[in-house]
Enzyme design. Structure first.
Site, short mmCIF file in Angstrom:
data_model
loop_
_atom_site.label_atom_id
_atom_site.label_comp_id
_atom_site.label_asym_id
_atom_site.label_seq_id
_atom_site.Cartn_x
_atom_site.Cartn_y
_atom_site.Cartn_z
N SER A 146 0.82 -1.20 0.00
CA SER A 146 0.00 0.00 0.00
C SER A 146 0.86 1.26 0.00
CB SER A 146 -0.95 -0.06 1.19
OG SER A 146 -1.91 0.93 1.08
N ASP A 301 -2.89 6.42 -3.51
CA ASP A 301 -1.68 5.77 -3.04
C ASP A 301 -1.26 4.68 -4.05
OD1 ASP A 301 -3.53 3.79 -2.44
OD2 ASP A 301 -2.75 3.38 -0.45
N ASP A 303 -1.31 1.46 -4.43
CA ASP A 303 -2.21 0.39 -4.88
C ASP A 303 -3.63 0.92 -5.12
OD1 ASP A 303 -2.64 0.63 -2.12
OD2 ASP A 303 -3.35 -1.43 -1.95
N ASP A 305 -6.02 2.21 -3.40
CA ASP A 305 -7.23 1.97 -2.62
C ASP A 305 -7.58 3.19 -1.77
OD1 ASP A 305 -5.17 1.65 -0.81
OD2 ASP A 305 -5.83 -0.29 -0.03
#
Ligand code: G6P
Length: 574
Positions: A146, A301, A303, A305
Site C-alpha cells: 500500500s 496511493d 495500490d 485503494d
C-alpha cells in the site's frame, strides 16, 4: 527457535537460493540486524502481511510468500474440490518484486491443484476485490505494501465475498503457515505446466472494462461543472490508468496528471513516502496545480485503494483535507444527491471505524441514516457490509475511515481509490457549479453540525526495541490516564483489549459487544474523545484526538490541551 537459531537454519538451508544465503552471510557480524530479521514471523495485521523486503522470517521475500500461500492453499484444499475449482485471483502493484511474488503465489496455488487467476500487469487493489466477486473465486491475493515506504512489500488475502480475511480465517491460515517448518514441502509447479493444466489463467482488459463500467454506474449527477480544473497524481502507482479513464469517460475536460509521477516507479523517486495522508506527497501536484490554477489536486496511493485531496483556498494556496473531512463531504454529497432524486430510503446505512471522527455520523443522522462502527481495518468495514447483506436488504451507502479509505456501491468490498476519486471529483464539480469550493462546503457542515477538529499523532518506533516500547506505552497508559483535559471531565472509557466499558460518573463497569483489539478510547463531557492504539501496518503508535467546539478556535484549543497531556504521559514511558 530463537532468532539466532532461525538465522542459522536459514543460512544452512539448501532450499534457499544463493542470493538469499549471501545476503544472510553479509550480516553475520551484525547482531542487531540478525535479530530484527528473525525475532518473529510476519503476521496478518490490519491489512495482511507487511514487511521490508529481504531475507528473514520478519521480512518479505519469495520464501515467505510461498509459505503464506501454502498456508492459504491448505485452508482452501480443506474446504474441498469446489473451492479449489473456484480458485484464487491475484493482483499486484508497482513495487520491487511485486510481480515476482504474485507469480510465486500463483504457482504455489497451482501446485496444490487450486486454480490461479493472475493479472497480466499492475492493477489497483479494489479491482482485485471486484474480480473475486465477479469470478466467484474462493479468494484473492494482492501483493502490495500500500502506502508504506519503498523498502516494504506486503500480501493481502481476500475471501469469497471480496473482502480481506477477518481474524477467523486469518487465524486458521496463520496456524497452517506456522506448521510449515520445511520449505521444501511447499507444493509448487512451473509456469508452463500450470498454464497447460489450466491452473494458471491470465486476466486482462476484459475485467478492467467491467470494473470501470461498474465504477461509473455509481455516478450520482450530471449537473456538474465538467470544466473544473483538476490535478491528479497516482504517485507512480496503479491509479494512473483507471482513474484517468473514469474521469475521461465521465466527461471531465481539464484533468492534468503530474508527469513525474505518472509512470510506475517502485522507488517513488519524486515522492519519498508515497502516502497521500502526508501532505509532503503533494509537493509536485501542488506545483502543477498552481501553474494550472486547479481547483483541487488529488492523489491516490500506490495500490490505489486510498485517495486524498487539497483544495484551493482563498489566497490560492492548497488546503489539505484529511480523511474525516473528505468523508464528511462525500457523505453530504451522496446523501443530498440521493435525497434529491428520491432514492434515499431511511434504512440505508454508513460504516466507519472506531477511530474515525463523528462529523460524518452527525451528517448521516441529519438525513435519518444510521452509522455503524467497526474496528480499524477496511476488512472490518466490509465485513459489516457482508454481515448486513446476510441479515437484511438495507442499502449500504458509504464506508470510510480517517485514514483516507472510502467505498460506495457493493461490487467492491474494500476501500476503492478509483470510486472515491470519481465521487470526489464529481462532488467538487457539483459544488463548483453552485459557486462553492469543497472548503466552503466543509465550513457549512461545521456551521450546521458543530466544529469537529482532529489531530492524528503517529510516533514511529522501529525494530524489536520499538515494538516493545509501544507495548510498554499501551500497558502504562491502560493503568494511568488523565481524568481531565483542562476543565473537561472524563465520562467514560473503553478498553477494547480487556473488553470493558467504564462509566466514570457512576463508577460502573460493563462488558459485552466490544470487539477485541489493542485500543483504548476515552470520552469527555463535551463530546470530545481520543484513542490510542498501535498501528497494525507500520511500526507506530497512533493517537487520534477529536474535539468539538462552537468555533474552530475553541475546538483547536482543546486539541492543544489533549495533545500536551497525552503526549506528556506517553513520552515518559521508557
Ligand atoms: O492504523 P493501521 O493499523 O496502520 O492501519 C491504517 C490503514 O491501513 C490499511 O490501509 C487498512 O486497510 C486500513 O483499514 C487502515 O486504516
Amino acid at each position: 527457535m530463537n532468532y539466532k537459531e532461525q538465522y542459522e537454519a536459514w543460512l544452512n538451508n539448501e532450499y534457499f537460493d544463493e542470493a538469499t544465503r549471501e545476503e544472510l552471510m553479509a550480516i553475520r557480524e551484525d547482531e542487531e540486524e540478525i535479530e530484527d530479521r528473525f525475532y518473529r514471523n510476519l503476521e496478518f495485521g490490519t491489512a495482511g502481511l507487511r514487511g521490508k523486503v529481504g531475507a528473514g522470517t520478519n521480512r518479505m521475500n519469495k520464501y515467505i510468500i510461498r509459505q503464506a500461500t501454502q498456508g492459504l492453499a491448505d485452508f482452501i484444499v480443506a474446504k474441498g474440490q469446489e473451492y479449489m475449482g473456484r480458485g484464487v485471483a491475484i493482483a499486484y502493484d508497482v513495487r520491487h518484486f511485486s510481480r515476482e511474488f504474485a507469480k510465486e503465489a500463483a504457482l504455489v496455488l497451482a501446485g496444490n491443484g487450486i486454480k490461479a487467476y493472475l493479472f497480466e500487469d499492475i492493477r489497483p487493489t479494489p479491482e482485485l476485490s471486484y474480480t473475486v466477486r465477479r469470478l466467484q473465486a474462493a479468494g484473492g491475493i494482492v501483493v502490495t505494501a500500500s502506502h508504506n515506504p519503498r523498502e516494504y512489500n506486503g500480501y493481502k488475502v481476500y475471501w469469497e465475498e471480496g473482502a480481506q480475511i477477518l481474524s477467523d480465517i486469518a487465524v486458521a491460515v496463520e496456524k497452517n503457515i506456522e506448521s510449515i517448518k520445511d520449505f521444501s514441502k511447499i507444493k509448487m509447479i512451473d509456469e508452463q505446466t500450470a498454464l497447460k493444466q489450466g491452473l494458471l489463467n491470465i486476466l486482462g482488459q476484459e475485467i478492467d472494462d467491467e470494473y470501470l463500467g461498474k465504477v461509473e454506474s455509481l455516478a450520482l449527477r450530471d449537473d456538474i461543472n465538467k470544466e473544473i480544473k483538476l490535478v491528479y497524481t497516482p504517485l507512480n502507482g496503479t491509479g494512473n490508468i483507471p482513474v484517468r479513464r473514469v474521469l475521461k469517460e465521465r466527461g471531465f475536460k481539464n484533468v492534468w496528471v503530474v508527469p513525474e509521477q505518472e509512470k510506475p516507479d517502485p522507488d517513488f523517486s519524486t515522492v519519498g513516502y508515497p502516502n497521500p495522508e502526508d501532505t509532503k506527497a503533494f509537493a509536485y501536484a501542488e506545483k502543477l496545480g498552481k501553474s494550472m490554477d486547479a481547483e483541487m489536486v488529488f492523489a491516490t496511493d500506490p495500490d490505489c485503494d486510498r485517495v486524498a485531496c487539497m483544495v484551493k483556498g482563498k489566497n490560492g494556496d492548497y488546503v489539505p483535507l484529511n480523511g474525516n473531512q473528505t468523508g464528511a463531504i462525500l457523505i453530504e454529497y451522496i446523501l443530498s444527491s440521493l435525497r434529491e432524486k428520491g432514492k434515499l430510503t431511511g434504512n440505508g446505512y454508513i460504516v466507519k471505524s472506531i477511530v474515525t471522527g463523528d462529523l460524518g455520523k452527525a451528517i448521516a443522522q441529519s438525513y435519518g441514516i444510521e452509522t455503524f462502527e467497526t474496528l480499524t481495518g477496511f476488512k472490518n468495514i466490509c465485513g459489516k457490509v457482508n454481515e448486513m447483506e446476510k441479515k437484511c436488504d438495507h442499502p449500504f451507502l458509504f464506508g470510510y475511515e480517517e485514514s483516507i479509505g472510502y467505498v460506495a456501491g457493493t461490487f467492491v468490498r474494500d476501500k476503492d481509490g478509483v470510486i472515491a476519486s470519481m465521487l470526489l471529483c464529481e462532488a467538487a464539480a457539483y459544488y463548483s457549479f453552485q459557486g462553492k469550493s469543497l472548503l466552503d462546503v466543509l465550513e457549512e457542515l461545521y456551521h450546521t453540525h458543530g466544529y469537529h477538529m482532529e489531530k492524528l499523532i503517529s510516533l514511529t518506533l522501529e525494530g524489536m526495541e520499538g515494538q516493545q516500547r509501544i507495548g510498554r506505552m499501551m500497558k502504562e497508559y491502560r493503568k494511568n490516564f488523565p481524568m481531565q483535559m483542562g476543565d473537561n471531565d472524563l465520562m467514560q472509557y473503553i478498553d477494547y483489549e480487556k473488553g470493558i466499558r467504564f462509566d466514570v460518573v457512576n463508577q460502573k463497569e460493563t462488558s459485552g459487544s466490544i470487539p477485541v483489539s489493542d485500543v483504548l478510547r476515552y470520552f469527555f463531557e463535551d463530546g470530545s474523545w481520543y484513542a490510542v492504539r498501535p498501528s497494525g501496518t507500520e511500526p507506530k503508535i497512533k493517537i487520534y484526538i477529536y474535539t468539538k467546539g462552537r468555533s474552530r478556535e475553541e475546538a483547536q484549543k482543546k486539541i492543544t490541551v489533549f495533545e500536551k497531556t497525552i503526549m506528556g504521559l506517553l513520552n515518559d514511558v521508557e
